[in-house]
Scaffold this active site. Structure first.
Site, PDB file in Angstrom:
ATOM      1  N   ALA A 163      40.554  47.402  39.171  1.00 34.54           N
ATOM      2  CA  ALA A 163      39.941  48.455  39.962  1.00 34.54           C
ATOM      3  C   ALA A 163      39.367  47.865  41.240  1.00 34.54           C
ATOM      4  O   ALA A 163      39.079  46.674  41.301  1.00 34.54           O
ATOM      5  CB  ALA A 163      38.830  49.135  39.158  1.00 34.54           C
ATOM      6  N   MET A 164      39.205  48.727  42.264  1.00 38.39           N
ATOM      7  CA  MET A 164      38.780  48.250  43.582  1.00 38.39           C
ATOM      8  C   MET A 164      37.830  49.259  44.209  1.00 38.39           C
ATOM      9  O   MET A 164      38.091  50.450  44.214  1.00 38.39           O
ATOM     10  CB  MET A 164      40.039  48.052  44.446  1.00 38.39           C
ATOM     11  N   GLU A 165      36.747  48.715  44.798  1.00 31.61           N
ATOM     12  CA  GLU A 165      35.615  49.554  45.197  1.00 31.61           C
ATOM     13  C   GLU A 165      35.720  50.173  46.582  1.00 31.61           C
ATOM     14  O   GLU A 165      34.692  50.351  47.243  1.00 31.61           O
ATOM     15  CB  GLU A 165      34.345  48.707  45.129  1.00 31.61           C
TER      16      GLU A 165
ATOM     17  N   GLU B  78      32.298  49.374  39.827  1.00 31.59           N
ATOM     18  CA  GLU B  78      32.824  49.784  41.137  1.00 31.59           C
ATOM     19  C   GLU B  78      31.828  50.679  41.882  1.00 31.59           C
ATOM     20  O   GLU B  78      31.717  50.614  43.108  1.00 31.59           O
ATOM     21  CB  GLU B  78      34.164  50.505  40.979  1.00 31.59           C
TER      22      GLU B  78
ATOM     23  N   HIS C  67      29.185  48.705  43.607  1.00 27.54           N
ATOM     24  CA  HIS C  67      29.673  48.151  44.878  1.00 27.54           C
ATOM     25  C   HIS C  67      29.488  49.123  46.043  1.00 27.54           C
ATOM     26  O   HIS C  67      29.488  48.705  47.199  1.00 27.54           O
ATOM     27  CB  HIS C  67      31.176  47.875  44.788  1.00 27.54           C
TER      28      HIS C  67
ATOM     29  N   GLU D  53      30.317  40.409  43.647  1.00 28.51           N
ATOM     30  CA  GLU D  53      30.905  40.553  42.309  1.00 28.51           C
ATOM     31  C   GLU D  53      29.912  40.262  41.195  1.00 28.51           C
ATOM     32  O   GLU D  53      29.865  40.977  40.203  1.00 28.51           O
ATOM     33  CB  GLU D  53      32.140  39.669  42.184  1.00 28.51           C
TER      34      GLU D  53
END
Ligand SMILES: [Zn+2]
Length: 884
Positions: A304-306, A340, A343, A362
């Site tokens: 997953a990416m924020e 996420e 972030h 992170e």
């Protein structure tokens, strides 16, 4: 993202665990202290010249999904700081049609593929001040998750293709030419041509839509706040969106059409998490909406990416599908969403100045996710999972190939390699320890001040320490530096403890825990230690050798509460006393003590029998997470006995005795209203006992598979049962599984089935799985997972195969992650020949700066060989003595 918390035995781990590959860059023990590069100063050779900076981007993209190409037009408002006739930007795999300045001067364009830059040369020097660059260009749509990429999937209506972007680490340069470094923050205006019947999602809500003659539309999004390039996002496809509102923010989950309801759990979870963070950070979520966008498929290195306002997650870590989702996965979906969403403040609103401080993003997001989970789902006992993170970090950090949390990063490959357990799990562990040290309220005040002070800005680690120092009145900077600027794991030796007048006098010695360099001069830390002996806990900063007095005279537990990042080695009489009292300790300390003593035994600091005695002493009706960890240890021993059937059988009997009562209590069928962690433990026990080859469990899994039992058709045990069947499969069974994979229409299930095909014990079938990975059949993002699954059982076979077919395997792996992928395949080997093979691979295919993953893999193979030679015989003797 955080890896799956409960990992099981080898083959099943490969098949069931989340992707996410821990890596450890080069040996930087003696490297100079790193310093993050602030905007305005060129400190890293790969950074762009500082003579020009971007102010605003306006990007229009027109994807041609069928042909995997796109065209783009970009207008960049820039400020030129000194006269120059060249402007250099980041660009990778882009073709330039025209570049003009202020509507007039045309530039000559040259590109540098290695540096990932394009340089625009103008006839006359450009004067300082504001200008506008206008660039027409085109680029590639990738088939792996980097830049703009396509994910193909099957649906009831036939094959489909959706487009997404992934820009972290530096891959925005594959989508638009610009200043692709986190310290350049600008607003973005993005628009995209969307085919008829499709939708588009970006960071901001839609601002307008212009229908085109061919049925497509140009969708324009609202202007974003100033942000870093790696956070821009775009998705285009046949999409569903479900929404709700929380604390005035619109929350959405976006899926392929028809799967919207599977996002309900993530949607409801996000709607609880956002208000909790609003309160914690003391700053409201700053964008008008927050989406979480599901992509079918997988990546080797992230889940997953924020992206700000538009998180991207692969489906297997976002959607709950009753056909396959386990309770463990449901919990992981919550915790990844919490990571996420954290972030959105810590990373997006406030961003690290350069990748050196990646850990700040992170480590903090991982820590925050654990904290939010503990507040919103105390029944999952997430604090017990803290020990797992610590162990993952120590596993890397106790070899010479480790690196400090804050590290100097120069090349794109080094940046990609930095996404490892030191950055995530050690980062989280250090923050946990420091929060515990200054106190929960004081720490939160420091975080609030930091977010307030640096909102829409870029920071370095010291900005956080300074804010905490100030808010708490307790100086943490020095301790924080010792744990983040130097590598390694402190060892606290408890040399003696004596009861004097109702208090325990303890002698501590601070050293360093190392698995491959135990005799080296230890580094020095001031370690925040908490010790308890039945009374009020003692808090002390331990360094060198020191005496302390702990109230009470009960069994002495050091690292009481397990918030500290260090190993504790007790004198033999003290650990013997703790073993006698083990059943009475709190589950958190039971788990921490077991982890420490098992690892100390494998590393040779004491006999592995000490850890096994604790396993023996654990109560049969103990905490579910304690039993899960015991099952992991037994699974680990089982792997070491691959060529020793006699001891393997002995171990299986011990495992059946130790875990059998819990297995019988839980049964195979979920019970109404059972505790969530019972459901997790059921899956874990079946997986581990199945992997060890427990005859009853394997027979039951096979019976269910053969009978098409409802638990194999759908439900939380489906993946576990199929993984056991696949692991022990004969040819006919394997072919049946393959047919199931080929015919599956649900992309989420399809991914899982193809991975299972690789997790097979029979070598001939593993070879067949490898051959299958090179065909079109599994789909572009599944093939590398199949090879990875094979490596979980047959690392040597998978490594040799991938190397023999390097030209065909490389396109199956994200471009920036290839150096890690090949090394990781061989890293699980225990064959001395692999050491040389990895070394040869590094010499031929890696640069001196990027060979860290190979060195890490070599260190890990050496350690595995050492454990088998030196510790396994002692484990065998323990098992034999138990029998006699
Ligand atoms: Zn993250």
């Amino acid at each position: 993202m955080r890896p799956f918390p409960l990992v099981s035995t080898l083959a099943l781990t490969a098949a069931l665990a989340l992707q996410g590959c821990a890596d450890r860059p080069r040996d930087v023990r003696s490297a100079p202290p790193p310093s993050a590069a602030a905007a305005g100063a060129v400190q890293v050779p790969s950074q762009l010249p500082r003579n020009v900076r971007p102010i605003h981007y306006t990007i229009s993209a027109a994807p041609d999904a069928a042909n995997l190409r796109f065209t783009g037009q970009i207008r960049i408002d820039i400020e030129v700081l000194e006269p120059t006739d060249t402007i250099t930007v980041n660009a990778a795999d882009l073709d330039f049609a025209s570049v003009t300045l202020d509507g007039g001067a045309r530039a000559r364009v040259s590109t540098d593929a290695d540096a990932q830059t394009a340089t625009f040369r103008f006839e006359d020097a450009v004067a300082p001040g504001r200008h506008r660059l206008a660039i027409d260009y085109s680029g590639k749509i990738n088939t792996q998750a980097a830049g703009l990429f396509a994910l193909d999937y099957t649906s009831e209506a036939g094959p489909k293709r959706a487009l997404f972007t992934q820009f972290e680490a530096p891959d925005a340069r594959r989508f638009f030419p610009g200043w692709d470094e986190p310290n350049f923050r600008t607003p973005y205006d993005l628009s995209v041509r969307v085919p008829a019947g499709q939708q588009a999602v970006s960071n901001m809500p839609e601002a307008g839509r212009e229908p085109q003659a061919d049925g497509s539309s140009i969708v324009r999004f609202q202007t974003s706040p100033a942000m870093s390039s790696y956070l821009l996002f775009l998705a285009v496809g046949e999409l569903d969106r479900i929404t709700t509102t929380a604390a005035g923010t619109e929350i959405g989950v976006v899926t392929r059409r028809g799967a919207g309801e599977q996002g309900r759990w993530a949607l409801e979870s996000s709607a609880r998490i956002v208000p909790w963070y609003n309160e914690y950070f003391g700053t409201r979520y700053p964008l008008p909406k927050l989406d979480n966008v599901a992509g079918p498929g997988t990546s080797q290195f992230f889940g997953a990416m924020e992206n700000w306002g538009a998180i991207f997650s692969f489906e297997n870590i976002l959607l709950v599908d009753p056909a396959i989702t386990t309770e463990a996965r449901r919990q992981a979906i919550f915790s990844v969403a919490a990571h996420e969403i954290a972030h959105q403040w810590f990373g997006d609103l406030v961003t690290m100045a350069w990748w050196d401080d990646l850990w700040l993003n992170e480590g903090f997001a991982s820590w925050m996710a654990s904290k939010a989970t503990a507040a919103l789902h105390p029944e999952w006992e997430p604090e017990l999972g803290r020990v797992d993170g610590r162990e993952q970090a120590i596993n890397l950090d106790s070899l010479r190939t480790t690196h400090p949390v804050v590290q100097r990063l120069q090349t794109v490959e080094q940046i990609s390699q930095a996404f490892d357990a030191i950055t995530y799990e050690k980062g989280e562990a250090v923050i946990t320890m420091l929060e515990d040290y200054v106190g929960e309220q004081a720490w939160r005040n420091g975080v609030r001040a930091y977010i307030q002070r640096h909102r829409l800005g870029n920071t370095q680690s010291d900005d956080l320490w300074g804010a905490v120092d100030e808010a708490s009145g307790t100086p943490v900077t020095e301790i924080a530096h010792q744990f983040t600027l130097q590598p390694g794991v402190p060892l606290i030796q408890v040399e003696s403890a004596r009861c004097v007048g109702g208090r325990t006098q303890v002698s501590f010695r601070q050293g360093q825990f190392s698995r491959d360099d135990p005799d080296a001069q230890p580094l020095s830390w001031r370690v925040p230690v908490i010790a308890q002996a039945g009374g009020r806990p003692l808090r002390a900063l331990v360094t060198g050798q020191m005496q302390a007095t702990v109230p009470g005279c009960g069994p002495l537990v050091v690292n009481y509460g397990q918030a500290g990042y260090y190993r504790t080695l007790y004198a033999p009489d003290l650990i013997a006393g703790l073993t006698r009292n083990y059943a009475r300790l709190r589950p958190l300390d039971q788990i921490g003590l077991l982890a420490d003593n098992w690892a100390l035994g494998l590393a040779g600091y004491q006999s592995p029998a000490v850890g096994l005695d604790l396993v023996q002493a654990a109560p049969a009706n103990g905490n579910a997470q304690l039993l899960a960890r015991i099952s992991n240890i037994l699974g680990q021993i089982d792997d070491m006995y691959e060529n020793d059937p006699a001891h393997r059988a002995m171990l299986a009997r011990f495992a059946a005795e130790k875990l059998g009562p819990a297995m019988r209590r839980l049964g195979w069928a979920p019970r109404a209203n059972e505790p969530a962690n019972d459901a997790v433990l059921r899956g874990q026990l079946i997986a581990v006992l199945g992997g060890i080859g427990d005859p009853q469990v394997v027979a039951e899994a096979r019976r269910r598979f053969a009978a098409d039992d409802p638990s194999v058709t759908a439900g939380p045990l489906r993946g576990t049962i199929l993984a056991i069947v696949a692991y022990h499969a004969d040819e006919a069974t394997w072919e049946r599984l393959r047919t199931m994979a080929r015919e599956e229409r649900n992309p989420l299930v399809k991914v899982q089935l193809y991975q299972l095909l690789g997790g097979v014990r029979e070598e001939a079938l593993a070879r067949r799985a490898l051959a299958l990975a090179l065909t079109e059949e599994p789909g572009a993002t599944n093939s590398s997972q199949i090879i990875g699954s094979v490596a979980g059982v047959h690392p040597d076979l998978a490594f040799d195969f991938a190397l023999e077919n390097r030209a065909r395997v490389e396109p199956l792996v994200d471009a920036s992650s290839r150096s890690r992928y090949f090394a990781a395949l061989g890293g699980g080997s225990s064959d001395p020949a692999m050491i040389e093979k990895l070394g040869r691979y590094a010499e031929r295919h890696m640069t001196a700066q990027s060979r860290a993953p190979a060195d890490r893999a070599i260190a890990s193979v050496r350690d595995r060989i050492r454990v088998r030679q030196q510790q396994l015989p002692q484990i065998s003797r323990w098992l034999e003595a138990r029998r006699g």
